[in-house]
Design a protein around this motif. Sequence first.
Motif, short mmCIF file in Angstrom:
data_model
loop_
_atom_site.label_atom_id
_atom_site.label_comp_id
_atom_site.label_asym_id
_atom_site.label_seq_id
_atom_site.Cartn_x
_atom_site.Cartn_y
_atom_site.Cartn_z
N ASN A 120 0.77 -1.22 -0.02
CA ASN A 120 -0.03 0.09 -0.03
C ASN A 120 0.85 1.46 0.00
OD1 ASN A 120 -2.33 1.59 0.08
ND2 ASN A 120 -2.63 1.63 2.24
N LYS A 121 1.82 1.24 0.90
CA LYS A 121 2.76 2.37 0.89
C LYS A 121 3.61 2.67 -0.47
CE LYS A 121 6.67 4.29 3.46
NZ LYS A 121 7.53 4.06 4.67
N ARG A 122 3.94 1.41 -1.14
CA ARG A 122 4.81 1.49 -2.18
C ARG A 122 3.54 2.10 -3.52
NH1 ARG A 122 4.80 -0.91 -7.09
NH2 ARG A 122 3.48 -2.65 -6.44
N GLN A 126 3.95 5.36 -5.44
CA GLN A 126 3.85 5.61 -6.97
C GLN A 126 2.84 6.32 -7.41
OE1 GLN A 126 2.74 1.70 -8.52
NE2 GLN A 126 3.71 1.99 -10.40
N LEU A 127 1.68 6.46 -6.84
CA LEU A 127 0.52 7.58 -7.06
C LEU A 127 0.92 8.85 -7.17
CD1 LEU A 127 -2.46 7.75 -8.05
CD2 LEU A 127 -3.05 7.51 -5.56
N MET A 133 3.88 14.09 -11.81
CA MET A 133 4.34 14.05 -13.21
C MET A 133 3.11 14.56 -14.05
SD MET A 133 7.17 12.54 -13.54
CE MET A 133 7.36 11.76 -15.22
N ARG A 134 1.88 14.25 -13.64
CA ARG A 134 0.80 15.10 -14.43
C ARG A 134 0.67 16.40 -14.18
NH1 ARG A 134 -4.10 10.54 -13.28
NH2 ARG A 134 -3.16 8.68 -14.75
N GLN A 135 0.69 16.94 -13.03
CA GLN A 135 0.64 18.13 -12.80
C GLN A 135 2.05 18.87 -13.31
OE1 GLN A 135 1.45 19.23 -8.52
NE2 GLN A 135 0.14 20.89 -8.60
N LEU A 136 3.21 18.47 -13.41
CA LEU A 136 4.22 18.87 -14.24
C LEU A 136 3.99 18.88 -15.42
CD1 LEU A 136 7.37 20.12 -14.03
CD2 LEU A 136 7.92 17.69 -14.10
N LEU A 137 3.47 17.91 -16.37
CA LEU A 137 3.23 17.79 -17.51
C LEU A 137 1.98 18.69 -17.83
CD1 LEU A 137 3.59 16.41 -20.44
CD2 LEU A 137 1.58 14.77 -19.63
N SER A 138 1.02 19.17 -16.99
CA SER A 138 -0.16 19.80 -17.31
C SER A 138 0.62 21.38 -17.15
CB SER A 138 -1.14 19.71 -15.92
OG SER A 138 -1.94 20.67 -16.12
#
Length: 173
Positions: A120-122, A126-127, A133-138
């Motif tokens: 769960n922690k992993r 990862q999430l 990454m999505r925020q950076l890409l956006s």
Amino acid sequence: MEPCEMKSGPNDLPTVNDSISSTSPKPMLRLTAEQRQQLELLYRQCPRPNSAVLEQAVKDNSIISSLDVHLLKAWFRTRRLKEKLSPLINKNAELKAEHENLLFLNNRLRSEALLLNLENKRLKEQLEVQLCMRQLLSSSKAALSETGKQHSDRLDDGANAVSSEVSETASWT
């Protein structure tokens, strides 16, 4: 042998003086297999013999003739106690086995829970990385879009300037 008679009367009960009569402990007497067998037979006939029945059994049976009546009383008392406690001992053994099984199951479930917590922690990490990454890409797309818009506006301004020059030149001619 006489018929089984139940104990009756205060003479057959142990007294305080009986247990204190000797200061040094007597050595433990081990019964032979034959003696135990004869006592078991006698026990099946009468589980609660009185002193008279025990004395008669000692006289009639050569195998147990060397045993003291007090020792026989103690043996019968212990044998009755064992019979009384036998179901409890069996139940205790069952409960101990069930307890061991539950301990094993508990340890296994704790190990599985630990593994699930680690997984769960992993997955959370990862999430979180994917969200970053999505925020950076956006934000990169927005920045590129803004940069592209500014660049496009400059191109449009340049194109408008050229076309106005062309139209001005065309109107002079």
